[in-house]
Design a protein around this motif. Structure first.
Motif, PDB file in Angstrom:
ATOM      1  N   ASN A 144      19.217 -19.361  45.645  1.00  0.00           N
ATOM      2  CA  ASN A 144      19.877 -18.499  46.627  1.00  0.00           C
ATOM      3  C   ASN A 144      21.242 -19.025  47.072  1.00  0.00           C
ATOM      4  N   LEU A 145      21.653 -20.171  46.560  1.00  0.00           N
ATOM      5  CA  LEU A 145      22.980 -20.689  46.872  1.00  0.00           C
ATOM      6  C   LEU A 145      24.053 -19.864  46.161  1.00  0.00           C
ATOM      7  N   SER A 146      25.277 -19.932  46.671  1.00  0.00           N
ATOM      8  CA  SER A 146      26.394 -19.276  45.985  1.00  0.00           C
ATOM      9  C   SER A 146      26.463 -19.763  44.549  1.00  0.00           C
ATOM     10  N   THR A 147      26.795 -18.867  43.641  1.00  0.00           N
ATOM     11  CA  THR A 147      26.725 -19.177  42.212  1.00  0.00           C
ATOM     12  C   THR A 147      28.043 -19.659  41.621  1.00  0.00           C
ATOM     13  N   SER A 148      29.139 -19.549  42.378  1.00  0.00           N
ATOM     14  CA  SER A 148      30.443 -19.938  41.831  1.00  0.00           C
ATOM     15  C   SER A 148      31.431 -20.189  42.955  1.00  0.00           C
ATOM     16  N   LEU A 149      32.573 -20.746  42.583  1.00  0.00           N
ATOM     17  CA  LEU A 149      33.700 -20.836  43.510  1.00  0.00           C
ATOM     18  C   LEU A 149      34.976 -20.561  42.734  1.00  0.00           C
ATOM     19  N   PHE A 162      41.189 -21.511  39.477  1.00  0.00           N
ATOM     20  CA  PHE A 162      40.289 -22.567  39.028  1.00  0.00           C
ATOM     21  C   PHE A 162      38.895 -22.094  39.389  1.00  0.00           C
ATOM     22  N   PHE A 163      38.091 -21.809  38.387  1.00  0.00           N
ATOM     23  CA  PHE A 163      36.793 -21.181  38.593  1.00  0.00           C
ATOM     24  C   PHE A 163      35.694 -22.108  38.101  1.00  0.00           C
ATOM     25  N   ILE A 164      34.669 -22.321  38.940  1.00  0.00           N
ATOM     26  CA  ILE A 164      33.514 -23.134  38.551  1.00  0.00           C
ATOM     27  C   ILE A 164      32.272 -22.267  38.638  1.00  0.00           C
ATOM     28  N   PRO A 222      40.504 -27.275  48.335  1.00  0.00           N
ATOM     29  CA  PRO A 222      40.437 -27.122  49.801  1.00  0.00           C
ATOM     30  C   PRO A 222      39.031 -26.741  50.241  1.00  0.00           C
ATOM     31  N   THR A 223      38.563 -27.328  51.314  1.00  0.00           N
ATOM     32  CA  THR A 223      37.198 -27.053  51.770  1.00  0.00           C
ATOM     33  C   THR A 223      37.018 -25.586  52.130  1.00  0.00           C
ATOM     34  N   GLU A 224      38.090 -24.913  52.552  1.00  0.00           N
ATOM     35  CA  GLU A 224      37.952 -23.518  52.973  1.00  0.00           C
ATOM     36  C   GLU A 224      37.718 -22.555  51.809  1.00  0.00           C
ATOM     37  N   VAL A 225      37.988 -22.986  50.563  1.00  0.00           N
ATOM     38  CA  VAL A 225      37.719 -22.092  49.433  1.00  0.00           C
ATOM     39  C   VAL A 225      36.350 -22.367  48.808  1.00  0.00           C
ATOM     40  N   ILE A 226      35.696 -23.432  49.251  1.00  0.00           N
ATOM     41  CA  ILE A 226      34.340 -23.718  48.788  1.00  0.00           C
ATOM     42  C   ILE A 226      33.377 -22.889  49.623  1.00  0.00           C
ATOM     43  N   PRO A 227      32.500 -22.095  48.997  1.00  0.00           N
ATOM     44  CA  PRO A 227      31.527 -21.324  49.790  1.00  0.00           C
ATOM     45  C   PRO A 227      30.808 -22.237  50.778  1.00  0.00           C
ATOM     46  N   ASP A 229      27.862 -22.521  52.007  1.00  0.00           N
ATOM     47  CA  ASP A 229      26.557 -23.088  51.665  1.00  0.00           C
ATOM     48  C   ASP A 229      26.684 -24.199  50.625  1.00  0.00           C
ATOM     49  N   LEU A 230      27.652 -24.068  49.715  1.00  0.00           N
ATOM     50  CA  LEU A 230      27.866 -25.121  48.718  1.00  0.00           C
ATOM     51  C   LEU A 230      28.485 -26.358  49.375  1.00  0.00           C
ATOM     52  N   TYR A 231      29.395 -26.156  50.303  1.00  0.00           N
ATOM     53  CA  TYR A 231      29.998 -27.305  50.985  1.00  0.00           C
ATOM     54  C   TYR A 231      28.957 -28.024  51.844  1.00  0.00           C
ATOM     55  N   GLU A 232      28.053 -27.245  52.438  1.00  0.00           N
ATOM     56  CA  GLU A 232      26.973 -27.852  53.214  1.00  0.00           C
ATOM     57  C   GLU A 232      26.096 -28.721  52.320  1.00  0.00           C
ATOM     58  N   GLN A 233      25.770 -28.221  51.129  1.00  0.00           N
ATOM     59  CA  GLN A 233      24.958 -29.002  50.194  1.00  0.00           C
ATOM     60  C   GLN A 233      25.714 -30.235  49.710  1.00  0.00           C
ATOM     61  N   TYR A 234      27.004 -30.073  49.477  1.00  0.00           N
ATOM     62  CA  TYR A 234      27.827 -31.213  49.058  1.00  0.00           C
ATOM     63  C   TYR A 234      27.797 -32.300  50.130  1.00  0.00           C
ATOM     64  N   SER A 235      28.015 -31.908  51.381  1.00  0.00           N
ATOM     65  CA  SER A 235      28.034 -32.874  52.486  1.00  0.00           C
ATOM     66  C   SER A 235      26.673 -33.549  52.651  1.00  0.00           C
ATOM     67  N   LEU A 236      25.606 -32.762  52.510  1.00  0.00           N
ATOM     68  CA  LEU A 236      24.253 -33.306  52.637  1.00  0.00           C
ATOM     69  C   LEU A 236      23.976 -34.328  51.547  1.00  0.00           C
ATOM     70  N   GLN A 237      24.339 -33.997  50.311  1.00  0.00           N
ATOM     71  CA  GLN A 237      24.100 -34.915  49.197  1.00  0.00           C
ATOM     72  C   GLN A 237      24.910 -36.203  49.351  1.00  0.00           C
TER      73      GLN A 237
END
Length: 243
Positions: A144-149, A162-164, A222-227, A229-237
């Motif tokens: 259910n996390l965002s699938t791309s940025l 730049f697409f991931i 930039p953190t503002e272009v990262i969805p 929920d993905l930035y939250e997971q990044y910070s948690l990890q």
């Protein structure tokens, strides 16, 4: 402005940004996401006719239609698996109600309107629907996390992106103008190494492409272009790693 100069100026703008998350660190830290989707691809290959190694996934989520819950897997171009969770069975095209197209457009952002499921796309049979149901609920948080940025920069009428893609373990760096004066893409693996096949080599040249490939990993997103929920997971990890 010459094409090569415009392209170089666009690429340079990525490198000028000095705050944010380093691209290589982001994909490494969130590597658990494509790992889950890769497992789902294997399950799909075993259970969907004509689903092969080059098939792509887009989303897997539960949607509600007329107070009934359905697990919907979207793959390819307008291809779906739709499973009635209450019955644990595939939903056949002929059983689709007239409102289903609205929910598919709402949840999957399809462009077509006034179409039922049968007209909107292909509804495939999943040979072992319980296997998909079980996998979804075991991995619901990740699926259910965002699938791309997508990170975009521009100069006048020209832009670069730049697409991931976390679902299909891939990335892309593109350069474009609306009149296609500039229209090139660098194809990347999920770890941001160059993909084996490159369509833009004739336009950009091997030397310039290798120069870009050597710097892409160091791009700061930039953190503002990262969805969120993905930035939250990044910070948690990152916190878990520090422990």
């Amino acid at each position: 402005m010459e094409k090569a100069i415009l392209r170089d100026n666009l690429f340079r703008k990525y490198l000028e940004y000095q705050t944010g998350v380093v691209a290589s660190d982001l994909v490494t830290t969130l590597a658990f996401i494509p790992k889950v989707w890769k497992k789902l691809q294997k399950i799909c290959a075993d259970n969907i006719e004509y689903f092969g190694s080059h098939s792509t996934l887009e989303q897997c989520k539960i949607i509600q239609i007329n107070q009934n819950d359905y697990l919907v897997l979207k793959f390819g171009l307008l291809d779906y698996v739709i499973i009635d969770l209450k019955r644990g069975q595939n939903v056949a095209k002929q059983l689709a109600d007239n409102d289903s197209n609205y929910f598919l457009r709402k949840h999957f952002k399809e462009l077509k309107i006034n179409l039922d499921i049968a007209e909107l796309g292909n509804v495939s049979t999943f040979n072992n629907p319980q296997a998909l149901i079980d996998f979804y609920f075991q991995n619901q948080r990740v699926l259910n996390l965002s699938t791309s940025l997508e990170y975009r920069i521009s100069i006048g009428e020209a832009w670069s992106y730049f697409f991931i893609d976390f679902v299909n373990s891939a990335a892309q760096l593109g350069f474009q103008t609306s009149d296609q004066f500039l229209y090139e893409q660098l194809l990347l693996n999920y770890d941001l190494t160059p993909f084996r096949m490159q369509d833009a080599q004739a336009k950009i040249g091997r030397e310039k492409m290798n120069e870009m490939f050597s710097k892409i990993k160091s791009i700061k997103i930039p953190t503002e272009v990262i969805p969120p929920d993905l930035y939250e997971q990044y910070s948690l990890q990152k916190k878990l790693i520090k422990k």
